[in-house]
Motif scaffolding. Structure first.
Motif, PDB file in Angstrom:
ATOM      1  N   SER A 395       0.813  -1.213   0.000  1.00  0.00           N
ATOM      2  CA  SER A 395       0.000   0.000   0.000  1.00  0.00           C
ATOM      3  C   SER A 395       0.847   1.265   0.000  1.00  0.00           C
ATOM      4  CB  SER A 395      -0.938  -0.004   1.208  1.00  0.00           C
ATOM      5  OG  SER A 395      -0.162  -0.046   2.382  1.00  0.00           O
ATOM      6  N   ARG A 396       2.119   1.155   0.364  1.00  0.00           N
ATOM      7  CA  ARG A 396       2.947   2.364   0.416  1.00  0.00           C
ATOM      8  C   ARG A 396       3.385   2.767  -0.974  1.00  0.00           C
ATOM      9  NH1 ARG A 396       4.241   4.685   5.656  1.00  0.00           N
ATOM     10  NH2 ARG A 396       3.525   3.089   7.091  1.00  0.00           N
ATOM     11  N   ALA A 397       3.520   4.066  -1.181  1.00  0.00           N
ATOM     12  CA  ALA A 397       3.981   4.518  -2.490  1.00  0.00           C
ATOM     13  C   ALA A 397       5.425   5.007  -2.437  1.00  0.00           C
ATOM     14  CB  ALA A 397       3.067   5.626  -2.992  1.00  0.00           C
ATOM     15  N   GLN A 398       5.832   5.543  -1.269  1.00  0.00           N
ATOM     16  CA  GLN A 398       7.172   6.126  -1.222  1.00  0.00           C
ATOM     17  C   GLN A 398       8.255   5.057  -1.242  1.00  0.00           C
ATOM     18  OE1 GLN A 398       8.808   8.866   1.503  1.00  0.00           O
ATOM     19  NE2 GLN A 398       6.892  10.025   1.613  1.00  0.00           N
ATOM     20  N   CYS A 399       9.256   5.280  -2.095  1.00  0.00           N
ATOM     21  CA  CYS A 399      10.313   4.279  -2.238  1.00  0.00           C
ATOM     22  C   CYS A 399      11.065   4.059  -0.934  1.00  0.00           C
ATOM     23  CB  CYS A 399      11.302   4.725  -3.305  1.00  0.00           C
ATOM     24  SG  CYS A 399      10.734   4.281  -4.923  1.00  0.00           S
ATOM     25  N   SER A 400      11.337   5.156  -0.194  1.00  0.00           N
ATOM     26  CA  SER A 400      12.149   4.985   1.012  1.00  0.00           C
ATOM     27  C   SER A 400      11.399   4.139   2.035  1.00  0.00           C
ATOM     28  CB  SER A 400      12.517   6.335   1.597  1.00  0.00           C
ATOM     29  OG  SER A 400      11.355   7.009   1.977  1.00  0.00           O
ATOM     30  N   HIS A 401      10.066   4.327   2.115  1.00  0.00           N
ATOM     31  CA  HIS A 401       9.280   3.502   3.033  1.00  0.00           C
ATOM     32  C   HIS A 401       9.298   2.047   2.607  1.00  0.00           C
ATOM     33  CE1 HIS A 401       6.739   7.115   4.553  1.00  0.00           C
ATOM     34  NE2 HIS A 401       7.936   7.034   5.091  1.00  0.00           N
ATOM     35  N   ARG A 402       9.115   1.851   1.310  1.00  0.00           N
ATOM     36  CA  ARG A 402       9.086   0.460   0.830  1.00  0.00           C
ATOM     37  C   ARG A 402      10.436  -0.199   1.080  1.00  0.00           C
ATOM     38  NH1 ARG A 402       6.195   0.159  -4.955  1.00  0.00           N
ATOM     39  NH2 ARG A 402       4.911  -1.414  -4.004  1.00  0.00           N
ATOM     40  N   ARG A 403      11.487   0.577   0.909  1.00  0.00           N
ATOM     41  CA  ARG A 403      12.800  -0.029   1.131  1.00  0.00           C
ATOM     42  C   ARG A 403      12.957  -0.412   2.597  1.00  0.00           C
ATOM     43  NH1 ARG A 403      18.328   3.047   0.974  1.00  0.00           N
ATOM     44  NH2 ARG A 403      17.537   3.493   3.041  1.00  0.00           N
ATOM     45  N   THR A 404      12.532   0.478   3.494  1.00  0.00           N
ATOM     46  CA  THR A 404      12.619   0.158   4.916  1.00  0.00           C
ATOM     47  C   THR A 404      11.862  -1.128   5.220  1.00  0.00           C
ATOM     48  OG1 THR A 404      12.620   2.507   5.298  1.00  0.00           O
ATOM     49  CG2 THR A 404      12.292   1.113   7.208  1.00  0.00           C
ATOM     50  N   LEU A 405      10.641  -1.218   4.683  1.00  0.00           N
ATOM     51  CA  LEU A 405       9.840  -2.420   4.947  1.00  0.00           C
ATOM     52  C   LEU A 405      10.528  -3.663   4.405  1.00  0.00           C
ATOM     53  CD1 LEU A 405       6.403  -0.834   4.168  1.00  0.00           C
ATOM     54  CD2 LEU A 405       7.094  -1.817   6.347  1.00  0.00           C
ATOM     55  N   LEU A 406      11.097  -3.499   3.217  1.00  0.00           N
ATOM     56  CA  LEU A 406      11.767  -4.642   2.594  1.00  0.00           C
ATOM     57  C   LEU A 406      12.973  -5.071   3.435  1.00  0.00           C
ATOM     58  CD1 LEU A 406      11.034  -6.091   0.036  1.00  0.00           C
ATOM     59  CD2 LEU A 406      12.643  -4.685  -1.214  1.00  0.00           C
ATOM     60  N   GLU A 407      13.678  -4.064   3.971  1.00  0.00           N
ATOM     61  CA  GLU A 407      14.831  -4.396   4.819  1.00  0.00           C
ATOM     62  C   GLU A 407      14.374  -5.127   6.078  1.00  0.00           C
ATOM     63  OE1 GLU A 407      16.841  -0.719   5.405  1.00  0.00           O
ATOM     64  OE2 GLU A 407      18.016  -0.915   3.570  1.00  0.00           O
ATOM     65  N   VAL A 408      13.240  -4.670   6.626  1.00  0.00           N
ATOM     66  CA  VAL A 408      12.715  -5.341   7.821  1.00  0.00           C
ATOM     67  C   VAL A 408      12.390  -6.796   7.482  1.00  0.00           C
ATOM     68  CG1 VAL A 408      10.791  -5.411   9.422  1.00  0.00           C
ATOM     69  CG2 VAL A 408      11.843  -3.239   8.857  1.00  0.00           C
ATOM     70  N   VAL A 409      11.725  -6.988   6.351  1.00  0.00           N
ATOM     71  CA  VAL A 409      11.386  -8.354   5.930  1.00  0.00           C
ATOM     72  C   VAL A 409      12.657  -9.185   5.787  1.00  0.00           C
ATOM     73  CG1 VAL A 409      10.489  -9.723   4.030  1.00  0.00           C
ATOM     74  CG2 VAL A 409       9.242  -7.724   4.808  1.00  0.00           C
ATOM     75  N   GLN A 410      13.680  -8.559   5.183  1.00  0.00           N
ATOM     76  CA  GLN A 410      14.923  -9.304   4.969  1.00  0.00           C
ATOM     77  C   GLN A 410      15.515  -9.775   6.292  1.00  0.00           C
ATOM     78  OE1 GLN A 410      18.492  -7.965   5.131  1.00  0.00           O
ATOM     79  NE2 GLN A 410      19.234  -9.933   4.379  1.00  0.00           N
ATOM     80  N   ARG A 411      15.479  -8.870   7.294  1.00  0.00           N
ATOM     81  CA  ARG A 411      16.029  -9.243   8.596  1.00  0.00           C
ATOM     82  C   ARG A 411      15.212 -10.370   9.231  1.00  0.00           C
ATOM     83  NH1 ARG A 411      19.307  -4.789  10.551  1.00  0.00           N
ATOM     84  NH2 ARG A 411      19.076  -5.583  12.644  1.00  0.00           N
ATOM     85  N   PHE A 412      13.891 -10.337   9.008  1.00  0.00           N
ATOM     86  CA  PHE A 412      13.065 -11.431   9.528  1.00  0.00           C
ATOM     87  C   PHE A 412      13.450 -12.754   8.888  1.00  0.00           C
ATOM     88  CE2 PHE A 412       9.928  -8.491  11.365  1.00  0.00           C
ATOM     89  CZ  PHE A 412       9.727  -9.137  12.557  1.00  0.00           C
ATOM     90  N   VAL A 413      13.558 -12.706   7.573  1.00  0.00           N
ATOM     91  CA  VAL A 413      13.866 -13.952   6.865  1.00  0.00           C
ATOM     92  C   VAL A 413      15.216 -14.481   7.327  1.00  0.00           C
ATOM     93  CG1 VAL A 413      14.264 -14.971   4.601  1.00  0.00           C
ATOM     94  CG2 VAL A 413      12.502 -13.249   4.883  1.00  0.00           C
TER      95      VAL A 413
END
Lengths: 1028, 160
Positions: A395-413
């Motif tokens: 749902s997010r549009a801003q790239c920096s937010h999406r990147r943060t979320l993606l980084e969080v996911v990466q750390r979870f994985v």
């Protein structure tokens, strides 16, 4: 007998009344020798022991105790019993007698024949009659040692006493202040706790009496002779406090309280103690403190003041969660793990969804710490968190937010480890995770793409998570990025990801990626006559480079290597044949990729055959074809004739020979020798070579194309493991020597000299070697000494490489060669080259004579060389005519530059004036290398340098207006470093330096200005309020 | 400065730092003259520390590269800075730090103009006037406690 008793009486007399302590030793020796028994000693002591003077009684007991200290081994059980009864009785006596009594008892506790029950009675009277904390330091230690001795040998008896023993101990250590005694007391407490002594109703007392020292705040005095460290005490106390779950109800509130402290070390200690504690506890021990602990841990991570505490807090959370996961639940108890995780989720989860994502990182770290604790915890957490993260991302549009979320996911994985043969925690989210990663890969934002590749790598680490179709899709995406993405960071990340994935899923890469890359590389760039060709060509070149590095990255599995190396070889052969145009740079990259594969691939029979039977013969054959063609036709030149390409081929060959399959490497070496000595081309593919090609003989017309192939021979024979023999070594070396002294092509004679040196370095010690060296030296010296000789440069090159080969293995003949090199510094033609040569001597060369090539390299050869020769150099400098001095300075700075810093600093005072001289030498090379060797020394200036500050500063400032930009930057860096000297030394120079640095601020080069700004800023702060 | 123990803006929004300037081949070429450009000036001031936070002016978005104007040929530099909140009492101090940094880092020939981005601060004019007044800047730097704070802002922080 009578004589003995007089002797004994006199000894007793001298000890008790004469106060001669040494007599105790003498008595003990006599007892040991059997001159008299302990019983006789007691009889002799009779008078002193019954004296009305307490001090006399004390002396008497002292003598007995001292003797027992040395002779407790020889006592019988009966004697021990009597002595114990005596000593126990003495405990009730005057206080001055207590110390020797305790010493005696301690000696007795070491007896192996201690009668049953005596340990208990000893302790009873001790606890009853002595107030331990009113004793002196050594007596207290004596008590603790008694306890330690008894606990080691009479555990069962002491346990029989029950809780009274613990109570007695608690009373005796209550109030102990000395760290030495505390170590002993903690040791006892640890044994009580760990060996399962009955604590009875004194659990809390034992905890109180030890935990009052927590957290340990102790800094040993300087020059502490006892060597007790804070860490020792902390560890010992931690062992006590965390030793039993029975302490949990007291320890956990204490930890919660101490975590409120402002002292960093207290927080850290508390967290580490918590980790140690919960590893022993069960869920019921921690249940009632979970909320308090969680509140403290959350606060430490959310409002973290230091990284150490944050990571300790996270470790504690992990430990706590795994403690809860480990517990076996009974049917009626609540599931404390899920209660606890609910707590964690309640406080953290909503931060992952806040619009500004401010506290997302601390929350994510906490969740990940809990997640990594156990399989069950990871299921609970990921089930709660992943759906919302994925939804957020979509749902997010801003790239920096999406990147943060993606980084969080990466750390979870990454934080969750999947166990063998168990379904991954993420299986349920696989489709949405994959679509998230693939959508991020199709974004235009570079950092989003980079993060997506790392998520992909982490996902791939979960065995069995990604389906084949996912991997294929991933390969498609990665291939597309590889071929189209210009951003350097993205392509690096993609290449890395491709490498990681290919190790796990080779099949998809063999069928999809490699053919695609091959097709792309062999497609011709746009029409060259086209006007817009230049950028097109540039980008096509970049694509090829990326393809080549990706091919190297994927080739970690033998099955992939079988597919990727033929493509790389085809690049080389097409470049040679001219069927597809490849630039020299691209051909070099292809060789680099082959080299990288040889470095990273697993050493197996299969890969060994691939390199030794296919790749190396193919490389040799292509190079030979190019060489023969180059002689014949003056038309198109094959890129394989270029020095850059040949030099890039050498490491491919030498890496394979040094690390893949020694037997096959030996075979390669003998084939290469017969190729170069006899022109035996039978093992080369595409065999259409003329017979009788002589590669090492002087060619008619001095053609270099054939002779320069000798560098490939170097790759084949110089990097073999030590045990592999090179056939016909003598003949080969003679030919190489001949070639290096006569050939006129620089690449050829240098390679021949290097090859000769590489072989020489590995030859076994002995007369044969010495003879060979002397013969060679005679030849080169005669060439060097005749000023008219046309091959002086060649002879010099050979000298230099031979010198290096011998220096590395500490060969005694090395000194003759050094002297030759030093004398060449005065030579009109070869002087500068000789000065540069010292840099070669002192540095590791990449292709030969290094440890990777299995060369004989002794440790610290540089230091040794420096120590033996620095004086010679200084003498030579002083004696040299003015115009030759720069050569010496250059040689010196070349040598000093390569020395380890410790040696530089210790040797510098002697050379300082020479180095300062070198700064004012007009040669820019000398200036530069002197500056670069001065700079690290300036960080921690030796006193000698500070004395010469005036000379140093004025020379450095003069160099800031040098015509060479590198000299200007280096001198400014040194001036920057000088600002960190002791303030009172440099403050007088402040105004002058600031004035002088105003000029480089307006330098025409930005890099120089940058250094000037940095240096000037530091000098401004010097001595100014608020400055460093 | 204003002496309170509480921070005026306790929870500022943190922006990303830009990377180091990429080295071009021109910059390594001895013969090319590199003019002083906006990025170079920005690199000088972006690492100045905020007086309140352990953050740089760049991370707080107080200075931005687009608000830097420079002409090497005419020797003019103009900087606009944006205080984090309109009532920031640190504005003068931040402006002074920027000015001092540039005075120390640029050649004498430059005329340096530091002012607040129009419309971002309550007492914009007063602050601009103070910063433009050479005498007052010189006098401020005679004050050792003021100089101490400025120097602390200009002390290079160890990069993390």
């Amino acid at each position: 007998m009578a004589a003995d008793s007089t002797l004994l009486l006199s000894l007793v007399e001298e000890f008790v009344s004469g106060l001669q302590d040494s007599k105790a030793k003498d008595t003990a020796t006599c007892v040991k020798d059997g001159q008299f028994t302990v019983l006789q000693l007691v009889e002799a002591l009779g008078l002193s022991l019954t004296s009305v003077q307490p001090h006399t009684r004390a002396r008497g007991v002292q003598l007995l105790s001292d003797v027992l200290h040395d002779c407790y081994g020889g006592l019988t059980e009966r004697e021990v019993e009597v002595l114990i009864a005596f000593y126990e009785d003495r405990l009730k006596d005057h206080y001055v007698i207590t110390p020797p009594v305790l010493q005696g008892l301690r000696a007795l506790t070491k007896c192996t024949v201690l009668p049953p029950g005596s340990a208990v009675s000893m302790l009873r009277s001790l606890f009853q009659d002595v107030h331990v904390q009113s004793l002196m330091l050594t007596e207290r230690a004596c008590v603790y040692n008694m306890l330690i001795n008894l606990m080691a040998t009479r555990e069962a008896e002491l346990k029989g006493v029950g809780a009274d023993f613990v109570f007695g101990f608690v009373q005796s250590m209550d109030g102990e202040r000395d760290p030495r005694n505390l170590l002993l007391a903690f040791q006892i407490a640890r044994t009580i706790v760990l060996r399962g002594y009955d604590l009875g109703k004194f659990t809390e007392e034992l905890f109180e009496v030890t935990s009052c020292y927590f957290p340990i705040d102790f800094s040993p005095p300087p020059n502490d002779p006892h060597g007790i460290t804070r860490e020792e005490l902390i560890q010992m106390l931690r062992d006590v406090l965390t030793g039993t779950p029975r302490f949990a109800e007291f320890l956990l509130p204490l930890i919660i309280e101490k975590l409120d402290s402002d002292v960093q070390s207290a927080k850290l200690d508390s967290l580490q103690t918590l980790v140690a504690g919960v590893s022993q506890y069960e869920h019921k021990d921690v249940a009632e403190f979970l909320e308090g602990l969680w509140a403290s841990l959350r606060r430490e991570v959310f409002q973290t003041s230091s990284e150490k505490i944050e990571s300790a807090g996270l470790a504690a959370l992990t430990a706590l969660t795994s403690c809860l996961s480990r517990s076996v639940l009974s049917s009626d108890s609540e599931d404390s793990l899920s209660t606890f995780l609910e707590l964690v989720l309640k406080d953290c989860k909503h931060h992952l969804c806040e619009p500004d994502l401010k506290l997302v990182w601390p929350s994510a770290k906490l969740l990940q710490a809990a997640c990594s604790a156990s399989n069950r915890a990871s299921h609970v957490i990921t089930d709660a968190v992943m759906p919302s993260l994925i939804e957020q991302y979509n749902s997010r549009a801003q790239c920096s937010h999406r990147r943060t979320l993606l980084e969080v996911v990466q750390r979870f994985v990454q934080s969750v480890r999947t166990c063998e043969n168990e379904e991954s925690v993420f299986s349920a989210f696989r489709p949405s995770l994959c679509s998230m990663v693939f959508s991020a890969l199709t974004e235009t934002n570079a950092s989003l793409q980079v993060t997506a590749t790392s998520v992909l790598t982490s996902l791939a680490q979960h065995t069995g998570l990604l389906l084949d179709s996912d991997v294929e899709l991933a390969v498609d995406h990665l291939t597309r990025l590889l071929l189209t993405e210009e951003d350097h960071r993205v392509s690096l990340a993609v290449v890395e990801c491709v490498g990681a994935l290919a190790g796990l899923h080779p099949a998809a890469f063999i069928t999809k990626l490699i053919p695609r890359l091959k097709a792309e590389m062999f497609s011709e760039p746009m029409d060259e006559n086209d006007n817009g060709a230049a950028p097109e060509k540039h980008s096509h070149h970049a694509v090829r480079q990326r393809c080549l590095s990706a091919l190297a990255a994927v080739s970690t599995q033998p099955s992939v290597v079988q597919e990727s190396t033929p493509v790389l070889l085809e690049v080389l052969s097409s470049a040679h044949a001219g069927s597809v145009v490849f630039s020299v740079e691209e051909v070099v990259s292809a060789c680099r990729s082959l080299q990288r594969i040889a470095e990273q691939v697993e050493d197996s029979e299969e890969t060994g055959r691939c390199f030794h039977d296919v790749i190396i013969p193919r490389l040799l054959s292509l190079a030979l074809q190019a060489a023969l063609q180059g002689e014949g036709s003056p038309g198109r030149r094959s890129p394989l004739l270029e020095e850059a390409v040949l030099s890039a081929m050498v490491p491919v060959i030498s890496t394979s020979c040094s690390r893949l399959q020694p037997t096959l490497a030996g075979q390669t070496a003998s084939r290469a020798v017969s190729l170069f000595l006899d022109g035996d081309v039978s093992f080369l593919p595409d065999n259409s070579f003329p017979s009788n090609i002589q590669l090492l003989k002087k060619q008619p017309g001095d053609s270099w194309s054939r002779s320069q192939m000798v560098c490939l021979l170097l790759g084949c024979v110089c990097s073999l493991p030590r045990g592999v023999e090179v056939p016909r070594l003598d003949l080969l070396m003679t030919e190489l020597e001949e070639m290096s002294c006569t050939c006129s092509c620089p690449l050829s004679y240098t390679s021949a000299a290097k090859c000769f040196a590489g072989l020489l370095n590995k030859r076994p010690q002995g007369d044969a070697l010495d003879g060979l060296i002397q013969r060679t030296m005679k030849r080169v010296c005669s060439e060097l000494d005749s000023a008219s000789s046309s091959v002086r440069t060649q002879a010099f090159t050979l000298t230099l490489w031979v010198a290096k080969a011998l220096l590395l293995r500490y060969h005694p003949l090395f000194t003759t060669l050094t002297d030759k090199l030093f004398s060449l510094l005065d030579d009109a033609d070869l002087g500068p080259a000789a000065a540069d040569g010292f840099s070669l001597l002192m540095s590791d060369s990449a292709d030969i004579l290094n440890r990777g090539c299995h060369a004989d390299v002794r440790i610290m050869y540089r230091q040794r060389f420096f120590c033996e020769n620095s004086a010679k150099l200084v003498r030579g400098f002083n004696a040299a005519p003015q115009e030759k001095k720069p050569n010496y300075l250059k040689a010196l700075s070349n040598i000093v530059n390569k020395l380890p810093k410790q040696v530089q600093v210790s040797e510098l005072p002697a050379l300082l004036s020479l180095l300062l001289e070198a700064l004012s030498c007009p040669d820019q090379g000398v200036q530069l290398s002197t500056l670069s060797c001065l700079q690290p020394v300036l960080v921690d200036p030796p006193p000698a340098l500070i004395q010469q500050l005036e000379a140093l500063v004025s020379r450095l400032l003069a160099l800031t207006s040098s015509p060479a930009m590198s000299v200007r930057t280096a001198s400014l860096r040194c001036i920057h470093a000088v600002s960190c000297f002791p303030e009172h030394e440099v403050l007088p120079f402040r105004a002058r330096v600031l004035r002088a640095l105003a000029r480089p601020l307006d330098d025409r080069k930005r890099l120089v200005r940058r250094e000037a700004v940095r240096a000037r800023a530091e000098w401004f702060l010097l001595g100014s309020p608020g400055g460093s | 400065m204003s002496g309170g123990t509480t921070l005026e803006n306790a929870n500022p929004v943190v922006f990303q730092r830009s990377g180091d300037r990429l080295l071009t081949s021109n910059e390594e070429d001895e013969d090319v003259h590199d003019p002083i450009d906006e990025r170079e000036i920005f690199d000088l001031i972006r690492s100045i520390s905020d007086p309140e936070h352990p953050l740089s002016l760049e991370e707080l978005n107080v200075v931005e590269q687009v608000r830097v104007k420079v002409s090497d040929a005419e020797s003019i530099v103009g900087i606009e800075f944006t205080p984090t909140i309109p009532h920031c009492s640190m504005a003068t101090l931040i402006g002074l730090s920027i000015k001092v940094k540039l005075l120390r880092s640029l050649p004498d020939r430059f005329k340096i103009d530091v002012h607040i981005t129009p419309g971002t601060h309550a007492s914009e004019e007063a602050v601009n006037k103070q910063l433009a007044d050479k005498e007052r800047v010189a006098a401020a730097l005679e004050n050792s406690s003021l100089l101490e704070v400025v120097n602390q802002c200009l002390t290079p922080t160890r990069s993390i």
